[in-house]
Design an enzyme around this catalytic site. Sequence first.
Site, PDB file in Angstrom:
ATOM      1  N   ASN A   1     -33.906   0.164  55.953  1.00 50.54           N
ATOM      2  CA  ASN A   1     -33.574  -1.517  56.218  1.00 50.54           C
ATOM      3  C   ASN A   1     -34.618  -1.889  57.208  1.00 50.54           C
ATOM      4  O   ASN A   1     -35.230  -1.165  57.825  1.00 50.54           O
ATOM      5  CB  ASN A   1     -32.322  -1.130  57.349  1.00 50.54           C
ATOM      6  CG  ASN A   1     -31.752  -2.493  57.508  1.00 50.54           C
ATOM      7  OD1 ASN A   1     -32.624  -3.494  57.220  1.00 50.54           O
ATOM      8  ND2 ASN A   1     -31.477  -2.112  58.647  1.00 50.54           N
TER       9      ASN A   1
ATOM     10  N   LYS B   1     -34.753  -4.530  57.465  1.00 48.02           N
ATOM     11  CA  LYS B   1     -34.297  -5.988  58.585  1.00 48.02           C
ATOM     12  C   LYS B   1     -34.610  -7.366  58.345  1.00 48.02           C
ATOM     13  O   LYS B   1     -35.279  -7.454  57.490  1.00 48.02           O
ATOM     14  CB  LYS B   1     -34.220  -5.579  60.043  1.00 48.02           C
ATOM     15  CG  LYS B   1     -34.379  -4.389  59.891  1.00 48.02           C
ATOM     16  CD  LYS B   1     -33.618  -4.172  61.657  1.00 48.02           C
ATOM     17  CE  LYS B   1     -32.830  -2.658  62.055  1.00 48.02           C
ATOM     18  NZ  LYS B   1     -32.941  -2.205  62.756  1.00 48.02           N
TER      19      LYS B   1
ATOM     20  N   HIS C   1     -23.994  -4.025  59.294  1.00 46.55           N
ATOM     21  CA  HIS C   1     -24.483  -3.298  60.680  1.00 46.55           C
ATOM     22  C   HIS C   1     -24.824  -3.407  61.832  1.00 46.55           C
ATOM     23  O   HIS C   1     -24.128  -5.512  61.684  1.00 46.55           O
ATOM     24  CB  HIS C   1     -26.284  -3.920  59.524  1.00 46.55           C
ATOM     25  CG  HIS C   1     -27.163  -3.068  60.558  1.00 46.55           C
ATOM     26  ND1 HIS C   1     -27.719  -3.619  61.985  1.00 46.55           N
ATOM     27  CD2 HIS C   1     -27.914  -1.999  60.260  1.00 46.55           C
ATOM     28  CE1 HIS C   1     -28.357  -2.423  62.165  1.00 46.55           C
ATOM     29  NE2 HIS C   1     -28.883  -2.001  61.367  1.00 46.55           N
TER      30      HIS C   1
ATOM     31  N   GLU D   1     -26.279  -5.151  63.540  1.00 49.93           N
ATOM     32  CA  GLU D   1     -26.924  -6.681  64.336  1.00 49.93           C
ATOM     33  C   GLU D   1     -26.045  -7.246  63.590  1.00 49.93           C
ATOM     34  O   GLU D   1     -26.039  -8.786  64.107  1.00 49.93           O
ATOM     35  CB  GLU D   1     -29.232  -6.545  63.912  1.00 49.93           C
ATOM     36  CG  GLU D   1     -28.939  -5.980  64.165  1.00 49.93           C
ATOM     37  CD  GLU D   1     -30.232  -4.707  63.937  1.00 49.93           C
ATOM     38  OE1 GLU D   1     -30.735  -5.416  62.744  1.00 49.93           O
ATOM     39  OE2 GLU D   1     -31.059  -3.849  64.360  1.00 49.93           O
TER      40      GLU D   1
ATOM     41  N   GLU E   1     -24.234   4.400  62.772  1.00 55.82           N
ATOM     42  CA  GLU E   1     -24.462   4.216  63.392  1.00 55.82           C
ATOM     43  C   GLU E   1     -25.466   4.024  64.544  1.00 55.82           C
ATOM     44  O   GLU E   1     -24.587   2.832  65.358  1.00 55.82           O
ATOM     45  CB  GLU E   1     -26.136   2.749  63.100  1.00 55.82           C
ATOM     46  CG  GLU E   1     -26.290   3.528  61.213  1.00 55.82           C
ATOM     47  CD  GLU E   1     -27.684   2.226  61.147  1.00 55.82           C
ATOM     48  OE1 GLU E   1     -28.673   2.623  60.639  1.00 55.82           O
ATOM     49  OE2 GLU E   1     -27.619   0.728  61.131  1.00 55.82           O
TER      50      GLU E   1
ATOM     51  N   GLY F   1     -33.270   1.101  67.613  1.00 58.52           N
ATOM     52  CA  GLY F   1     -34.523   0.595  67.952  1.00 58.52           C
ATOM     53  C   GLY F   1     -34.584   0.958  69.114  1.00 58.52           C
ATOM     54  O   GLY F   1     -35.562   0.367  69.704  1.00 58.52           O
TER      55      GLY F   1
ATOM     56  N   SER G   1     -32.662   5.655  64.730  1.00 53.80           N
ATOM     57  CA  SER G   1     -33.842   5.743  65.879  1.00 53.80           C
ATOM     58  C   SER G   1     -35.229   7.321  64.126  1.00 53.80           C
ATOM     59  O   SER G   1     -34.729   8.131  65.207  1.00 53.80           O
ATOM     60  CB  SER G   1     -34.327   5.863  67.502  1.00 53.80           C
ATOM     61  OG  SER G   1     -33.916   4.681  67.723  1.00 53.80           O
TER      62      SER G   1
HETATM   63  P1  PGA Z   1     -33.790   1.942  63.478  1.00 52.72           P
HETATM   64  O1  PGA Z   1     -32.884   1.384  62.820  1.00 52.72           O
HETATM   65  O2  PGA Z   1     -33.968   2.819  62.847  1.00 52.72           O
HETATM   66  O3  PGA Z   1     -35.121   1.496  64.088  1.00 52.72           O
HETATM   67  O4  PGA Z   1     -32.973   2.676  64.822  1.00 52.72           O
HETATM   68  C1  PGA Z   1     -31.718   1.385  61.878  1.00 52.72           C
HETATM   69  C2  PGA Z   1     -30.765   0.576  61.822  1.00 52.72           C
HETATM   70  O5  PGA Z   1     -30.700  -0.304  62.481  1.00 52.72           O
HETATM   71  O6  PGA Z   1     -30.198   0.197  60.520  1.00 52.72           O
END
Ligand code: PGA
Length: 250
Positions: free
Chosen positions: A10, A12, A96, A98, A168, A174, A214
Site C-alpha cells: 500500500n 498510500k 483503510h 486512513e 490493521e 506507521g 508496521s
Molecule cells: P505501515 O502501514 O506498514 O506503514 O504501518 C500499513 C498500512 O497502512 O496499510
Amino acid sequence: MTRKPLIAANWKMYKTPAQAQEFVKNFLPLVARHERDEVVLCPSFTSLSVVIAAVTGSGVAVGAQNMYSADEGAFTGEISPLMLKAIGTTHVILGHSERRQYFCETDETINRKLHTALRHELTPIVCVGEVLAEREAGKTEEVLLRQTRGVLAGIPPEHAAPIVIAYEPVWAIGTGKTATPQIASDAHKVIRGEVAKLLGAEVADKLRILYGGSVKPDNATALMSESEIDGALVGGASLDPQSFGKIVNY
Ligand code: PGA
C-alpha cells in the site's frame, strides 16, 4: 485448509508515475518465478496505468487504494470500478483506517463499496482494526465484531469467496509498533469466527485475513508463520523494492 498468502504493497500518497515505474523495474527481478504468494502493488490512481504496463507477464497484480461505490455519475473527484477494471486493475483496498479517519468513511460506506467491487469482480481487501484507546479499554473484540458485521452486511455467502480482510490495528500503522504474532492471530480468530457465523464455515475457512501495521523484513517471517495470518498489507516498508522484496520472500 491451505490459503494462498497475499502480500500487498500500500503505497498510500507516495510515488509519481516515474518513481512507481522505477520501483517495478527494481522489484520484479527480486520476485521472479515467485509463486508461493499472491503479490499485489497498490499505487495511487495516477500511477495505476504505468504499473499495470510494467508488471505485465510477471505474475504481480495491481490494486487501487480506494474507489467509489457507484458505477458512474456526477461524483466529482471519484474513481469508479469500471474505470479501474478498464485499465486492468484487479484488486482494490477498501476502508483503510486512513480513509475512515480523514475521509469520513464508515462501515456503511465501505459495505456499499464492497458490494460494488464484488459485482465488478475486483478482489476487495477490506480493512478493519481498533484504535489504541479501544484496545486499552478492552474493546478490541467488540470493535472487530462490529466492523466485520458492518462491512459484510448483506453479502450473500455465494458471492463472498473473493473477499480478503486486512486486520490493521490503527496503533500499529506507521508507528513502528507491530502487533505480536499472538495479538494478530487472536484478532484474526475473532474475525474468522464472526465470518463463520455470518457467511458459514466454508467461506470462513477459505477467507484470507492479512495482517497490516508496521510489517518489516525483520518481522515478516514471525507473522507469516502463524497459521491464522494469510498475508500482509504493507505500507512504509513497501516503498523500497529491496525491503518489499525481502518481505515477499519471507
Ligand atoms: P505501515 O502501514 O506498514 O506503514 O504501518 C500499513 C498500512 O497502512 O496499510
